[in-house]
Design a protein around this motif. Structure first.
Motif, PDB file in Angstrom:
ATOM      1  N   PRO A   1     -24.647 -44.186  27.035  1.00 55.34           N
ATOM      2  CA  PRO A   1     -25.390 -44.501  28.214  1.00 55.34           C
ATOM      3  C   PRO A   1     -25.804 -43.977  29.178  1.00 55.34           C
ATOM      4  N   VAL A   2     -26.519 -42.679  28.840  1.00 52.53           N
ATOM      5  CA  VAL A   2     -26.058 -41.344  29.474  1.00 52.53           C
ATOM      6  C   VAL A   2     -27.998 -41.316  29.036  1.00 52.53           C
ATOM      7  N   LEU A   3     -28.239 -41.804  27.592  1.00 54.60           N
ATOM      8  CA  LEU A   3     -29.397 -41.275  27.199  1.00 54.60           C
ATOM      9  C   LEU A   3     -30.644 -41.599  27.443  1.00 54.60           C
ATOM     10  N   ASP A   4     -31.555 -41.258  27.814  1.00 55.57           N
ATOM     11  CA  ASP A   4     -32.997 -41.469  27.943  1.00 55.57           C
ATOM     12  C   ASP A   4     -33.410 -42.235  27.414  1.00 55.57           C
ATOM     13  N   PRO A   5     -33.246 -44.003  27.916  1.00 52.96           N
ATOM     14  CA  PRO A   5     -33.930 -44.956  27.000  1.00 52.96           C
ATOM     15  C   PRO A   5     -35.413 -44.331  25.536  1.00 52.96           C
ATOM     16  N   GLN A   6     -36.696 -43.383  26.060  1.00 55.81           N
ATOM     17  CA  GLN A   6     -36.877 -42.775  24.755  1.00 55.81           C
ATOM     18  C   GLN A   6     -35.601 -42.447  23.611  1.00 55.81           C
ATOM     19  N   ASP A   7     -35.092 -41.503  24.477  1.00 58.45           N
ATOM     20  CA  ASP A   7     -34.347 -40.654  23.515  1.00 58.45           C
ATOM     21  C   ASP A   7     -33.541 -41.549  22.170  1.00 58.45           C
ATOM     22  N   LEU A   8     -32.910 -42.841  23.315  1.00 62.89           N
ATOM     23  CA  LEU A   8     -32.228 -43.491  22.866  1.00 62.89           C
ATOM     24  C   LEU A   8     -32.702 -44.343  21.552  1.00 62.89           C
ATOM     25  N   ALA A   9     -34.456 -44.870  21.464  1.00 60.70           N
ATOM     26  CA  ALA A   9     -35.027 -45.248  20.825  1.00 60.70           C
ATOM     27  C   ALA A   9     -35.061 -45.113  19.512  1.00 60.70           C
ATOM     28  N   ALA A  10     -35.193 -43.712  19.364  1.00 54.91           N
ATOM     29  CA  ALA A  10     -35.564 -43.052  18.163  1.00 54.91           C
ATOM     30  C   ALA A  10     -34.462 -42.270  17.531  1.00 54.91           C
ATOM     31  N   LEU A  11     -33.369 -42.292  18.573  1.00 52.73           N
ATOM     32  CA  LEU A  11     -31.916 -42.420  17.464  1.00 52.73           C
ATOM     33  C   LEU A  11     -31.836 -43.487  17.281  1.00 52.73           C
ATOM     34  N   ASP A  12     -31.926 -44.716  17.491  1.00 49.34           N
ATOM     35  CA  ASP A  12     -31.690 -45.745  16.700  1.00 49.34           C
ATOM     36  C   ASP A  12     -31.988 -45.797  15.499  1.00 49.34           C
ATOM     37  N   GLU A  13     -33.702 -45.563  15.558  1.00 50.32           N
ATOM     38  CA  GLU A  13     -35.045 -45.226  14.335  1.00 50.32           C
ATOM     39  C   GLU A  13     -34.056 -44.963  13.201  1.00 50.32           C
TER      40      GLU A  13
END
Length: 301
Positions: free
Chosen positions: A255-267
């Motif tokens: 909920p707090v993470l930058d969307p680009q960071d969240l996408a990278a984490l999901d990868e």
């Protein structure tokens, strides 16, 4: 403090704190949490043996209490270290205690293990005997009122008995600082995104337990900060451990993470994807633990 290589069981995964259903006031019978605890045991077995060997005991304990035992990482290490001892394993999670009991039967040590389900934040603990050693690994910081739990341990210990508190400075790190290539520093930012959650829900994580032990009537005989840095190639379990840990980190950070960071984490968490953390060859496990070895203070001391 003497740095050495060591880790204790049960790191603190943010989503559900596998510092284990622990015996604190909350309980999570969560198969994913149990898996993380088991991976933790596999990855850090060598380090756990080193700390049980270090314990400054005056005699070998016959009865040991493992507070917040989780799925048994500390319990079995202590049984191996002290072959004549019996362990009372205490946790608030029925699921974890069931797994521990199954492991004890599989290892042929069920007669040396007693499981007790208890809320260690309660005013009244069940009868845990009079142990010569109380072991609390990554569990004290989960207590809502740790000062009360510390006093209960003091009353529990046999005369001359030892209380070993092992606590984590923070969640383990797995990735190099420059990873992943398109979002370097992702892991640190994900951890930073959980800071407010931990401040609210686990305020004693990373605390200095020395003063709290003294206030509860203990004398700290030794304290060590222990550094862990395990190369990923040492165990194939490290990739699975990193994956499970970061997956739980995501649950709090999302909920707090930058969307680009969240996408990278999901990868990284996509086990079938080309950027899966399971495909990386540069993983390591880096963390610190501090160990306090304490005895009841002498009367009037």
């Amino acid at each position: 403090m003497t740095p050495t290589h060591r880790h204790t069981s049960h790191h603190d995964a943010p989503a559900h704190h596998p510092g284990h259903g622990h015996g604190g006031h909350h309980e999570h019978d969560d198969p994913g949490q149990a898996e993380i605890l088991d991976l933790d045991a596999e990855v850090f077995a060598e380090h756990l043996a080193s700390i049980t060997a270090w314990l400054p005991l005056t005699s070998e304990p016959r009865l040991i209490v493992d507070l917040g035992c989780g799925t048994g990482t500390g319990t079995f290490a202590l049984l191996e270290r002290f072959p004549d001892a019996h362990v009372t394993a205490v946790d608030n999670s029925a699921g974890h205690l069931r797994i521990l009991s199954e492991k004890a039967r599989a290892r042929g040590v069920e007669e040396r293990v007693r499981t007790v389900r208890a809320d260690l934040d309660s005013d009244h603990w069940p009868d845990l005997g009079t142990p010569g050693l109380v072991w609390a690994s990554a569990s004290m910081h989960h207590m809502a009122r740790p000062e009360r739990a510390l006093r209960s341990v003091r009353e529990l210990l046999a005369p001359g008995g030892l209380f070993a508190v092992v606590e984590l400075a923070g969640f383990p790190r797995f990735l190099p600082a420059d990873a992943p290539g398109d979002r370097p520093g992702l892991e640190e930012r994900a951890h930073a995104a959980t800071d407010s959650f931990h401040a609210e829900h686990v305020p004693h994580r990373g605390a200095d337990w020395g003063p709290m032990l003294a206030a509860a009537g203990f004398t700290v005989e030794d304290e060590r900060t222990l550094t862990v840095d395990i190369e990923g190639g040492r165990s194939e379990a490290i990739g699975r451990y990193a994956h499970g840990s970061l997956q739980r980190l995501r649950g709090v950070a999302a909920p707090v993470l930058d969307p680009q960071d969240l996408a990278a984490l999901d990868e990284l968490l996509d086990t079938d994807g080309p950027n899966s953390i399971l495909r990386r060859t540069d993983l390591a496990v880096r963390t610190e633990r501090t160990v306090w070895a304490a005895r009841r203070a002498a009367a009037g001391g």
